[in-house]
Structures are given as structure tokens and as C-alpha cells.
Design a protein around this motif. Structure first.
Motif, PDB file in Angstrom:
ATOM      1  N   GLU A 304    -118.464  39.888  21.336  1.00  0.00           N
ATOM      2  CA  GLU A 304    -119.904  40.099  21.317  1.00  0.00           C
ATOM      3  C   GLU A 304    -120.379  40.121  19.869  1.00  0.00           C
ATOM      4  N   GLY A 305    -120.781  38.933  19.397  1.00  0.00           N
ATOM      5  CA  GLY A 305    -121.279  38.838  18.030  1.00  0.00           C
ATOM      6  C   GLY A 305    -120.189  38.719  16.989  1.00  0.00           C
ATOM      7  N   ARG A 306    -118.918  38.663  17.422  1.00  0.00           N
ATOM      8  CA  ARG A 306    -117.806  38.525  16.473  1.00  0.00           C
ATOM      9  C   ARG A 306    -116.785  37.543  17.023  1.00  0.00           C
ATOM     10  N   ARG A 307    -116.170  36.843  16.103  1.00  0.00           N
ATOM     11  CA  ARG A 307    -115.103  35.921  16.471  1.00  0.00           C
ATOM     12  C   ARG A 307    -113.803  36.465  15.897  1.00  0.00           C
ATOM     13  N   PHE A 308    -112.801  36.584  16.760  1.00  0.00           N
ATOM     14  CA  PHE A 308    -111.528  37.178  16.364  1.00  0.00           C
ATOM     15  C   PHE A 308    -110.459  36.104  16.235  1.00  0.00           C
ATOM     16  N   LEU A 309    -109.776  36.140  15.092  1.00  0.00           N
ATOM     17  CA  LEU A 309    -108.615  35.290  14.877  1.00  0.00           C
ATOM     18  C   LEU A 309    -107.391  36.161  15.131  1.00  0.00           C
ATOM     19  N   LEU A 330    -106.219  34.803   2.665  1.00  0.00           N
ATOM     20  CA  LEU A 330    -105.643  34.143   3.826  1.00  0.00           C
ATOM     21  C   LEU A 330    -106.042  32.673   3.790  1.00  0.00           C
ATOM     22  N   VAL A 331    -105.062  31.799   3.835  1.00  0.00           N
ATOM     23  CA  VAL A 331    -105.340  30.366   3.709  1.00  0.00           C
ATOM     24  C   VAL A 331    -104.622  29.596   4.813  1.00  0.00           C
ATOM     25  N   PRO A 332    -105.223  28.497   5.296  1.00  0.00           N
ATOM     26  CA  PRO A 332    -104.524  27.655   6.269  1.00  0.00           C
ATOM     27  C   PRO A 332    -103.396  26.882   5.602  1.00  0.00           C
ATOM     28  N   VAL A 333    -102.304  26.673   6.318  1.00  0.00           N
ATOM     29  CA  VAL A 333    -101.193  25.897   5.768  1.00  0.00           C
ATOM     30  C   VAL A 333    -101.582  24.425   5.653  1.00  0.00           C
ATOM     31  N   LYS A 334    -102.361  23.948   6.609  1.00  0.00           N
ATOM     32  CA  LYS A 334    -102.910  22.596   6.506  1.00  0.00           C
ATOM     33  C   LYS A 334    -104.235  22.683   5.767  1.00  0.00           C
ATOM     34  N   GLU A 335    -104.296  22.056   4.608  1.00  0.00           N
ATOM     35  CA  GLU A 335    -105.466  22.198   3.736  1.00  0.00           C
ATOM     36  C   GLU A 335    -106.734  21.735   4.443  1.00  0.00           C
ATOM     37  N   ALA A 336    -107.766  22.567   4.375  1.00  0.00           N
ATOM     38  CA  ALA A 336    -109.039  22.228   5.009  1.00  0.00           C
ATOM     39  C   ALA A 336    -109.791  21.212   4.158  1.00  0.00           C
ATOM     40  N   GLY A 343    -116.855  29.800   8.380  1.00  0.00           N
ATOM     41  CA  GLY A 343    -117.458  30.826   9.231  1.00  0.00           C
ATOM     42  C   GLY A 343    -116.660  32.109   9.197  1.00  0.00           C
ATOM     43  N   PRO A 344    -117.274  33.226   9.621  1.00  0.00           N
ATOM     44  CA  PRO A 344    -116.599  34.523   9.549  1.00  0.00           C
ATOM     45  C   PRO A 344    -115.679  34.781  10.747  1.00  0.00           C
ATOM     46  N   TYR A 345    -114.511  35.347  10.458  1.00  0.00           N
ATOM     47  CA  TYR A 345    -113.568  35.778  11.488  1.00  0.00           C
ATOM     48  C   TYR A 345    -113.155  37.221  11.193  1.00  0.00           C
ATOM     49  N   ASP A 346    -112.958  38.001  12.235  1.00  0.00           N
ATOM     50  CA  ASP A 346    -112.183  39.222  12.107  1.00  0.00           C
ATOM     51  C   ASP A 346    -110.729  38.832  12.367  1.00  0.00           C
ATOM     52  N   VAL A 347    -109.865  39.024  11.373  1.00  0.00           N
ATOM     53  CA  VAL A 347    -108.466  38.597  11.482  1.00  0.00           C
ATOM     54  C   VAL A 347    -107.643  39.800  11.914  1.00  0.00           C
ATOM     55  N   VAL A 348    -107.023  39.681  13.086  1.00  0.00           N
ATOM     56  CA  VAL A 348    -106.341  40.825  13.687  1.00  0.00           C
ATOM     57  C   VAL A 348    -104.965  40.411  14.188  1.00  0.00           C
ATOM     58  N   GLY A 349    -104.169  41.435  14.526  1.00  0.00           N
ATOM     59  CA  GLY A 349    -102.858  41.207  15.110  1.00  0.00           C
ATOM     60  C   GLY A 349    -102.806  41.694  16.543  1.00  0.00           C
ATOM     61  N   ALA A 359    -108.481  41.617   8.146  1.00  0.00           N
ATOM     62  CA  ALA A 359    -109.717  41.288   7.433  1.00  0.00           C
ATOM     63  C   ALA A 359    -110.884  41.339   8.405  1.00  0.00           C
ATOM     64  N   GLU A 360    -112.030  41.706   7.870  1.00  0.00           N
ATOM     65  CA  GLU A 360    -113.253  41.780   8.671  1.00  0.00           C
ATOM     66  C   GLU A 360    -114.266  40.762   8.142  1.00  0.00           C
ATOM     67  N   GLN A 361    -114.738  39.934   9.056  1.00  0.00           N
ATOM     68  CA  GLN A 361    -115.739  38.926   8.718  1.00  0.00           C
ATOM     69  C   GLN A 361    -115.309  38.099   7.507  1.00  0.00           C
ATOM     70  N   ARG A 362    -114.062  37.647   7.555  1.00  0.00           N
ATOM     71  CA  ARG A 362    -113.494  36.856   6.466  1.00  0.00           C
ATOM     72  C   ARG A 362    -113.959  35.395   6.614  1.00  0.00           C
ATOM     73  N   PRO A 363    -114.582  34.823   5.575  1.00  0.00           N
ATOM     74  CA  PRO A 363    -114.991  33.407   5.646  1.00  0.00           C
ATOM     75  C   PRO A 363    -113.766  32.487   5.646  1.00  0.00           C
ATOM     76  N   LEU A 364    -113.644  31.659   6.692  1.00  0.00           N
ATOM     77  CA  LEU A 364    -112.505  30.756   6.831  1.00  0.00           C
ATOM     78  C   LEU A 364    -112.973  29.435   7.439  1.00  0.00           C
ATOM     79  N   PRO A 365    -112.231  28.365   7.193  1.00  0.00           N
ATOM     80  CA  PRO A 365    -112.529  27.102   7.862  1.00  0.00           C
ATOM     81  C   PRO A 365    -112.156  27.203   9.342  1.00  0.00           C
ATOM     82  N   PRO A 366    -112.557  26.243  10.155  1.00  0.00           N
ATOM     83  CA  PRO A 366    -112.221  26.300  11.585  1.00  0.00           C
ATOM     84  C   PRO A 366    -110.703  26.348  11.806  1.00  0.00           C
ATOM     85  N   LEU A 367    -110.284  27.236  12.709  1.00  0.00           N
ATOM     86  CA  LEU A 367    -108.873  27.381  13.056  1.00  0.00           C
ATOM     87  C   LEU A 367    -108.744  27.458  14.568  1.00  0.00           C
ATOM     88  N   VAL A 368    -107.613  26.972  15.071  1.00  0.00           N
ATOM     89  CA  VAL A 368    -107.376  26.991  16.507  1.00  0.00           C
ATOM     90  C   VAL A 368    -105.979  27.517  16.768  1.00  0.00           C
TER      91      VAL A 368
END
Length: 427
Positions: A304-309, A330-336, A343-349, A359-368
Motif C-alpha cells: 500500500e503505497g510502497r514497493r518491496f524488494l 546496493l547495486v544490480p550485478v547486471k549494469e542498468a 524508483g524507490p524500493y524498501d529493500v527487505v529480507g 533500506a527504506e525508499q532506496r532509489p534503484l533501477p527496475p528489478l525483478v
């Protein structure tokens, strides 16, 4: 500087693609660069070149990997340890007892005996009760224990409260107002050979002023003791010099060369005149940028209003964000691509704790799901603080050397984890 760079659009550790390590070892996994460990040790040691009598003792608590310690041992490093277990790690990696400094506020008599048996270079004693206990152990063994008394200079290190160690309210060291009397007592004890003074004011310092203040106080105390006829063969300055965790900022911690200049200004003429040795205990500065935590995306969840990685690594693998609110790039292994939307992600385990968040609302490239990512600057206090919370297998470690790599701590199987437990036969 480190040796984790993009080559042909893929993040490498030296000349090894991280994806190759992930395929062979699985994730999460710590990956260390031998070249970075060696470079950082040399840069630090060279920053103190004006002190010909010096020993650099790596703080094993920062990274206890036997492979990493062996790399440093080959360069001539000593070890700073805070337990018998860390002492045994140093020995197993090829660092002899004569190059080990034993620190810590709660050494037990058994640990003291072990240090004496191994010919420890120096015990950093942090209280008068500890001094008395060490004296008793040494007398019982018919030897003299080499001792530096750790002074608490009451200096604000201007770092995180949980890693500040040089203020009067911290548990570490003997108060500056009491250190002279403690030195006098130590000099009269039959089982003690007084070697010097020690201090360590904190970790991740990004300002040289607290070092300057602490070194000046040590200098004054050493001069006062010398005037009483008490000579010191070693001044132990501890560690604490910070590293740049946030790649987004242009504010960088001081260089080892600048740190060396501060030490030179405060102590250079004194140690040359007296012939005293300088001891240094860096940890984070050498190991942090020499390691990354390699992880894989499990899910991308829209809340709800947040995207979780959601990653396959968790707070038990990298505790620093949960414990210290620490930042790790935090960086992608495949260079963006340069034009990739951010866009912002909350990065969680996956651990069942709200605090299991990197991380909270960390700006990152698209990840899947399935993408590999790397936490930078994770070589210090990453693997050494890891646990098997939630019965998650202890994170493995890998050392890279040029175009080759080796697993230096394998991931345990579930059978190995469960085999350590015992169910009483009366249950």
C-alpha cells in the motif's frame, strides 16, 4: 578504491563475474577481493611511514575469515583480538602470538593463560580488577604478562553511539583521572611487565579532530609518567578510521595519510626521542571495501503505497542496517542502462522481523525476481556478525584472486546445522 567493477555490463570481483560465483556457490554469499585487502593494508601502513617502529594489527572482529587473515599475515600484519576464539583464528591464519594484541574488557583467566602460552605481544588491560586477575595468572605460571593499560580519554568520537568507545560513560578503558595510579600499581606487580598505554575511541570516525584530541591526551600522560621514571615501550592508538559507505555523498572520510599526519604531529618527536613503538589496530578501513554481499531478488511486492524488494539475504546475514541503521550501497550485478527509470524500493529480507530491512525508499533501477544484487562495503562486520537466526544456514564466504576464486567458508547443510543439537535421552 576497490576491485568490484562493471566489465561489459556485469559486476566483477577482480576478473571474476559475480554471476559465476552465484551460479557455483548460491546466494547469499560474501565475496572478498584479495587485491583490495592488500591495497588497503599497504595504504594504511604507508600512511604511518614516519614511524619506523610500528606494528599494524588487524582487528579480527571486523572480519574473521581465515583466508582474509592469511592474506594480511603474508603482508606482515599482526592481529588485534578480543577473545580466545579470535586469537586462535589469528594463529590458524599464520599470525604468531608475538604479533597479537589481546584487547577486550572481559578476559577470563583461561583466556589470559592461553595468551601467555602463545607468547602474546601485549594484553590491553581495561580495569584494575582485570589487572589484578592477570597478575595472579602470570604469577601462578611463573611469568610476567606484557601489559598496556587502556586509557579512556573521555573524547567524543562523533560517531554512532553504539560504536563510540572513548567517552567516560562507555565501558571501555580506565578513566584518564585514574590511569596514572593504575600504571604505578602495574609497575610494582610481580606478574606484570608494563609495556605502554593504549586507547581506542570508537569506530567509523570521519573526523580527525577526535583523534588529535585523544593522541594529545595520551602524549601528556606518557610525558607525566616518564617524568616519574616510568618508561613506555609502546603506544597503542587503536583503530577507528572510517570508510565511505554512501556512494551517493561527496563527503569522504580522511585518508590514512592524513591520519598519519595527525599522529605524527601529536606523537612523532616523542616516540623518536623515547624509542617507543606505535601500535595500530585498523579493521573496517582494511576490510570493508574489500567485500560485498551478493544476493538474489526473490520477489518484488507492491504494498500500500510502497514497493518491496524481497531478497534472499536477511538481517542475520548482514546485521549492520538493523543494528546501526547503517547504509550500504546496493547495486544490480547486471549494469542498468544510463536511461533506466529510477524508483524507490524498501529493500527487505525474509526474516520474521520488521527490523529485517536493509533500506527504506532506496532509489534503484527496475528489478525483478531472479536478479542479482550486491551490497557494497560489506567486508567488515558483515560475515563476522552473521548468525543462523530462523535456522537460516550461515552465509558462506568466497575469496577472489585475479581470475580465480575459492569457497573459504562453505554454507552448512541443514543436516549439519541440526546435528549440532542434542535431544536428552530422557525426553
Amino acid at each position: 578504491m576497490d576491485h568490484f567493477l562493471y566489465k561489459n555490463g556485469v559486476l566483477h570481483a577482480e576478473d571474476v563475474p559475480l554471476a559465476e560465483i552465484a551460479e557455483a556457490v548460491g546466494t547469499p554469499v560474501y565475496v572478498y577481493s584479495r587485491a583490495t585487502l592488500e591495497r588497503h593494508y599497504r595504504v594504511f601502513d604507508e600512511g604511518l611511514a614516519s614511524f619506523p617502529k610500528r606494528i599494524v594489527c588487524f582487528a579480527v572482529k571486523a572480519n574473521g575469515s581465515l583466508a582474509a587473515l592469511a592474506v594480511l599475515a603474508k603482508l606482515g600484519a599482526g592481529a588485534d583480538v578480543v577473545s580466545e576464539g579470535e586469537f586462535r583464528r589469528a594463529l590458524a591464519a599464520g599470525i604468531p602470538g608475538e604479533k597479537v594484541i589481546f584487547s577486550g574488557v572481559g578476559k577470563t583467566p583461561d583466556e589470559m593463560r592461553f595468551g601467555l602460552e602463545q607468547g602474546v605481544r601485549q594484553f590491553n588491560v581495561e580495569s584494575e580488577p582485570e589487572l589484578e586477575a592477570l597478575n595472579a595468572v602470570a604469577v601462578q605460571r611463573g611469568v610476567k604478562a606484557p601489559v598496556a593499560l587502556r586509557m579512556n580519554p573521555d573524547v567524543d568520537a562523533k560517531t554512532h553511539a553504539k560504536i563510540s568507545t572513548g567517552k567516560s560513560e562507555n565501558k571501555f578503558g580506565i578513566p584518564a583521572s585514574q590511569i596514572a595510579e593504575a600504571v604505578r600499581r602495574a609497575a610494582q606487580m610481580p606478574g606484570i611487565r608494563l609495556t605502554g598505554l593504549a586507547m581506542h575511541i570508537g569506530s567509523q570516525l570521519t573526523d580527525l579532530e577526535p583523534f588529535a584530541a585523544a593522541f594529545a591526551r595520551m602524549r601528556r600522560m606518557a610525558e607525566d609518567l616518564r617524568a616519574e621514571g616510568i618508561s613506555l615501550e609502546r603506544l597503542d592508538l587503536g583503530g577507528g578510521l572510517g570508510v565511505p559507505y554512501e556512494g551517493r555523498t561527496n563527503v569522504l572520510p580522511p585518508l590514512p595519510l592524513d591520519y598519519g599526519r595527525v599522529a605524527e604531529a601529536a606523537l612523532g618527536d616523542f616516540v623518536r626521542e623515547t624509542g617507543a613503538e606505535l601500535a595500530l589496530e585498523p579493521g573496517r578501513l582494511i576490510a570493508a571495501n574489500a567485500g560485498i554481499l551478493l544476493s538474489r531478488v526473490v520477489y518484488v511486492k507492491q504494498g500500500e503505497g510502497r514497493r518491496f524488494l524481497i531478497l534472499d539475504s536477511a538481517m542475520n546475514d548482514l546485521m549492520r542496517p538493523a543494528m546501526y541503521d547503517a547504509w550500504h550501497d546496493l547495486v544490480p550485478v547486471k549494469e542498468a542502462p544510463l536511461d533506466a527509470p529510477i524508483g524507490p524500493y524498501d529493500v527487505v529480507g525474509p526474516v520474521c522481523e520488521t527490523g529485517d530491512r536493509f533500506a527504506e525508499q532506496r532509489p534503484l533501477p527496475p528489478l525483478v525476481a531472479g536478479d542479482l544484487v550486491a551490497f557494497r562495503t560489506a567486508g567488515a562486520y558483515g560475515a563476522s556478525m552473521a548468525s543462523e537466526y530462523n535456522t537460516r544456514p550461515l552465509v558462506p564466504e568466497v575469496l577472489v584472486d585475479g581470475d580465480r576464486f575459492a569457497v573459504t567458508r562453505p554454507r552448512p547443510t541443514y543436516d549439519e546445522i541440526l546435528s549440532r543439537d542434542r535431544i536428552p535421552d530422557w525426553l
